[in-house]
Design a protein around this motif. Structure first.
Motif, PDB file in Angstrom:
ATOM      1  N   MET A   4       0.996   3.032  -7.073  1.00 45.28           N
ATOM      2  CA  MET A   4       1.239   4.440  -6.765  1.00 45.28           C
ATOM      3  C   MET A   4       2.660   4.635  -6.234  1.00 45.28           C
ATOM      4  SD  MET A   4      -0.660   7.004  -7.269  1.00 45.28           S
ATOM      5  CE  MET A   4      -0.709   8.733  -6.853  1.00 45.28           C
ATOM      6  N   LEU A  41       0.872  13.968  -4.864  1.00 45.10           N
ATOM      7  CA  LEU A  41      -0.131  14.515  -3.937  1.00 45.10           C
ATOM      8  C   LEU A  41      -1.046  15.500  -4.660  1.00 45.10           C
ATOM      9  CD1 LEU A  41       2.099  15.149  -0.779  1.00 45.10           C
ATOM     10  CD2 LEU A  41       0.440  13.314  -1.138  1.00 45.10           C
ATOM     11  N   ALA A  64      -3.465  13.639  -6.817  1.00 36.87           N
ATOM     12  CA  ALA A  64      -4.508  13.028  -5.995  1.00 36.87           C
ATOM     13  C   ALA A  64      -5.558  14.071  -5.596  1.00 36.87           C
ATOM     14  CB  ALA A  64      -3.894  12.390  -4.748  1.00 36.87           C
ATOM     15  N   PRO A  68      -8.833   3.181 -10.465  1.00 35.32           N
ATOM     16  CA  PRO A  68      -8.754   2.887  -9.038  1.00 35.32           C
ATOM     17  C   PRO A  68     -10.011   2.167  -8.564  1.00 35.32           C
ATOM     18  CG  PRO A  68      -8.382   5.222  -9.491  1.00 35.32           C
ATOM     19  CD  PRO A  68      -8.881   4.598 -10.750  1.00 35.32           C
ATOM     20  N   VAL A  69      -9.787   1.193  -7.708  1.00 38.21           N
ATOM     21  CA  VAL A  69     -10.912   0.440  -7.156  1.00 38.21           C
ATOM     22  C   VAL A  69     -11.508   1.275  -6.024  1.00 38.21           C
ATOM     23  CG1 VAL A  69     -11.548  -1.703  -6.013  1.00 38.21           C
ATOM     24  CG2 VAL A  69      -9.734  -1.676  -7.722  1.00 38.21           C
ATOM     25  N   VAL A  97     -12.732   2.442  -2.686  1.00 37.04           N
ATOM     26  CA  VAL A  97     -12.406   1.939  -1.344  1.00 37.04           C
ATOM     27  C   VAL A  97     -13.543   2.327  -0.423  1.00 37.04           C
ATOM     28  CG1 VAL A  97     -10.762   2.079   0.544  1.00 37.04           C
ATOM     29  CG2 VAL A  97      -9.975   2.231  -1.813  1.00 37.04           C
ATOM     30  N   ASP A 102     -12.551   2.721   5.321  1.00 33.20           N
ATOM     31  CA  ASP A 102     -11.130   2.374   5.202  1.00 33.20           C
ATOM     32  C   ASP A 102     -10.238   3.606   5.227  1.00 33.20           C
ATOM     33  OD1 ASP A 102     -10.708  -0.617   3.170  1.00 33.20           O
ATOM     34  OD2 ASP A 102     -10.809  -0.276   5.334  1.00 33.20           O
ATOM     35  N   ARG A 103     -10.793   4.762   5.014  1.00 29.94           N
ATOM     36  CA  ARG A 103      -9.986   5.969   4.855  1.00 29.94           C
ATOM     37  C   ARG A 103      -9.352   6.392   6.164  1.00 29.94           C
ATOM     38  NH1 ARG A 103     -11.305   8.605  -0.043  1.00 29.94           N
ATOM     39  NH2 ARG A 103     -10.511  10.559   0.740  1.00 29.94           N
TER      40      ARG A 103
END
Lengths: 62, 261
Positions: B1, B115, B118, B253-254, B256, B260-261
């Motif tokens: 990214m 952004l 996303a 994307p893996v 998450v 973890d966020r």
């Protein structure tokens, strides 16, 4: 497989899957440095080199 | 990214920059050089209508005092060759600076587009054009209303004051574009309009009495061309940016873990 693990690690490090705050901040910071020298710095060498660009792109110039 | 933000910003900036270089060379550079002839006194505005020096003795005096610059009448062939060389160097530097500026705008736009993507924004060419137009409004139109593109030889207010007003106006207008695009409720739109208007209510730094050595018609031609170059550059920056972002999608994307966020 390697790619996937790297990506997973990067995602974990950067918080969310789709957003890279390091990238966003780094790109904007880099851009501001470039704009400073090309558009704003008044030292003669920067001003003279970028003179016609500043006029064409409508930065305030002398 | 992170790499894509930099790479897409760089490439979109180079694509738009190449077109801006070409248009600058064809459209604005000749007028800048012409204006400098008025600035140096090699040409005098109203020269055909009145005695040189009557209406613009500033320019005429300068011309009389200064030795002929290279490339101007009187400098001879050697001078012309030197002028040709220095003109080439000057163009090379200006064109390099065009790329630097457009790569810089590209990096900022790339960061913002990343952004938006996303958040789920589509990478359609329509969106690309909107990004470009938003940049054109924020960086060219909004500050240009107070500080029009300038030709050499036109006195203006204090440089630092103008730079500060320019930066503040661009930031406010960019924020307004963001509100119009992403908030889109009445309060957001009202705030956006206020942000667009505020710098102009405060007012750009301006001389009490305007003057200039170049003819108004030359300045008018120049301002129109400057906006044309900017519109082409920004449209292309937005279009190529979104094209680059949409071209090769990220590897899947893996997922998450939520903590973890």
């Amino acid at each position: 497989m390697t790619t996937t693990t790297t990506l997973a690690r990067e995602n974990a490090r950067e918080g969310t899957a789709g957003v890279s705050l390091v990238g966003v901040g780094g790109a904007i910071l880099t851009a501001l440095v470039l704009l400073y020298f090309a558009g704003f710095a008044q030292a003669a060498q920067y001003h003279d080199a970028a003179h016609d660009t500043r006029h064409t792109l409508a930065f305030p110039c002398h | 990214m992170t790499v894509r933000i930099f790479a897409n910003g760089l490439f979109a900036g180079l694509i738009a920059g190449a077109v801006v270089v070409l248009l600058q060379f064809l459209l604005t550079e000749p007028l800048i050089l012409e204006a400098e002839e008025y600035e140096s006194g090699a040409r005098v505005h109203f020269a055909g209508l009145a005695e040189p020096g009557v209406l613009h003795d500033h320019g005429a005096n300068e011309a009389a005092d200064a030795p002929p610059a290279p490339g101007e009448p009187g400098a001879g062939e050697a001078g012309e060759a030197a002028a040709g060389e220095s003109l080439a160097a000057r163009f090379a530097l200006a064109f390099a600076a065009d790329f630097v500026v457009y790569v810089a705008w590209g990096l900022i736009l790339s960061a913002l587009v990343s952004l938006a993507i996303a958040r789920g924004q589509e990478t359609s060419l329509q969106n690309g054009l909107l990004w470009g137009l938003a940049g054109f409004v924020a960086v060219q139109v909004a500050p240009g209303v107070g500080l029009a593109p300038e030709l050499p030889g036109i006195p203006a207010a204090d440089l630092q004051a103008r730079q500060i007003w320019w930066i503040a106006t661009v930031l406010a207008a960019a924020a307004a574009m963001g509100l119009f695009a992403f908030v889109r409720n009445p309060a957001g739109i009202a705030a956006g309009i206020a942000l667009l208007a505020l710098p102009h209510l405060i007012g750009a730094p301006r001389l009490e009495q305007l003057a200039g050595l170049a003819p108004p018609s030359l300045v008018a031609e120049y301002v129109a061309r400057s906006y044309a170059v900017a519109l082409a550059g920004w449209s292309l920056l937005g279009l190529s940016m979104v094209w680059l972002w949409g071209r090769a999608a990220d590897p899947v994307p893996v997922p998450v873990p939520a903590d973890d966020r």
